[in-house]
Design an enzyme around this catalytic site. Sequence first.
Site, PDB file in Angstrom:
ATOM      1  N   SER A  21       0.830  -1.205   0.000  1.00 13.93           N
ATOM      2  CA  SER A  21       0.000   0.000   0.000  1.00 13.93           C
ATOM      3  C   SER A  21       0.866   1.259   0.000  1.00 13.93           C
ATOM      4  O   SER A  21       0.386   2.352  -0.271  1.00 13.93           O
ATOM      5  CB  SER A  21      -0.922  -0.002   1.211  1.00 13.93           C
ATOM      6  OG  SER A  21      -0.175  -0.009   2.402  1.00 13.93           O
ATOM      7  N   CYS A  22       2.155   1.101   0.315  1.00 10.76           N
ATOM      8  CA  CYS A  22       3.067   2.246   0.312  1.00 10.76           C
ATOM      9  C   CYS A  22       3.339   2.705  -1.122  1.00 10.76           C
ATOM     10  O   CYS A  22       3.096   1.979  -2.075  1.00 10.76           O
ATOM     11  CB  CYS A  22       4.394   1.874   0.971  1.00 10.76           C
ATOM     12  SG  CYS A  22       4.251   1.353   2.696  1.00 10.76           S
ATOM     13  N   ILE A  23       3.876   3.932  -1.227  1.00 15.19           N
ATOM     14  CA  ILE A  23       4.193   4.490  -2.550  1.00 15.19           C
ATOM     15  C   ILE A  23       5.687   4.754  -2.636  1.00 15.19           C
ATOM     16  O   ILE A  23       6.278   5.316  -1.713  1.00 15.19           O
ATOM     17  CB  ILE A  23       3.468   5.847  -2.748  1.00 15.19           C
ATOM     18  CG1 ILE A  23       1.961   5.693  -2.606  1.00 15.19           C
ATOM     19  CG2 ILE A  23       3.883   6.489  -4.076  1.00 15.19           C
ATOM     20  CD1 ILE A  23       1.173   5.609  -3.860  1.00 15.19           C
TER      21      ILE A  23
END
Lengths: 167, 200
Positions: A21-23
């Site tokens: 879910s991180c960018i």
Amino acid sequence: MGELAVSNRVGDELVAIGLGSCIGLAMIDRDAGVAGLAHVVLPESQGKPGPAPKFADLAVPDMIGKMVAAGANKRRLEALMIGGARMFSVGASMDIGSRNADAVRSALRDAGIRLKTEEVGGNRGRTARIIIGSDVSSQLAGGERTSLMSLTAGLGSVGKREAAKAV
Amino acid sequence: MTTRYTDMQLDALRELANIASGTAATSLSQMLGKDVDLNVPKAFALPLADAVDATGNPEELVTGVALALEGDLEGVVLLLVKAQGAATLCGLLGVEPNTEVGDSAMGEIGNILGAAYLMALSAMTGLTLLPSTPFVVTDMLGSIVASVLAETVGHGDTALVLDSELDITGEPCAISFLLLPNAGGVNDLLAPLGLSEATA
């Protein structure tokens, strides 16, 4: 998670392995040969303490400052974002991945930075990789690297001169 | 500014994990008809930047079974099994790995181990612990663990991880059993043991 690296040395590799879910937010000044990569975890800091790159709203201005300090020109900066998947598609869990992507887009817009490419969403993890003087790529688990931006052709006179100096 | 835990608090959490995962190991052993070894669990409190690496190689392809916790303790129970281990488990249960049935079997293993672990934890702490339906995903370890931590730790500064490892004797299969309490959940675990709250 929540880390940031900037480099202007040809051959340096900046990697964020296993973005769910991180960018992975990449910023590039192709002419100056400067690149940065931040591992953004959450959309907003909400005034909570923590490293700036952890939050989309703080990561963008923090990164611009560090890029400029490393020799980049703010007007030439281009951004790419990789990640923002939804790994767990059931349960009460909020979709942090897409909220992260929205927050990064809006922070870039506020800062006047062009978002050139995004490789976000879906339900699979990605690895974001920048090899200075080569390219920016995204890679799914067990997959091939997909090149998103070449950093060779665009390397202008400034970058070449700095590269020569570095050698 | 980092949340710190004392050695005594970490020891107590490790002991909770030890007893709870012992119960889980027994139920795994009964399910498979094989001996299961339990390694001494680890309890670590780390900044987010270091937490993923502490659970394993972020690039490794693993199958993760996640159970969200509700009730008196919020957090996530996460089982991680490397590809070969998942194939072994599915083989022992007579199903094909990485198929719908294989994923369902992995989810069921997560359910049974999670229930045993939480029941023991509940008996020791008096907390009501309610696991959700398991969710199964196969991907890079980093993508799975980081996505869980983004939700459990969120705006907190420290990831607390209780990490137990169950090994099936004579088989190439190790299951990492992680309990990742939400930012405020650690005190809920420590308070019933009479150990003072974590200091900021």
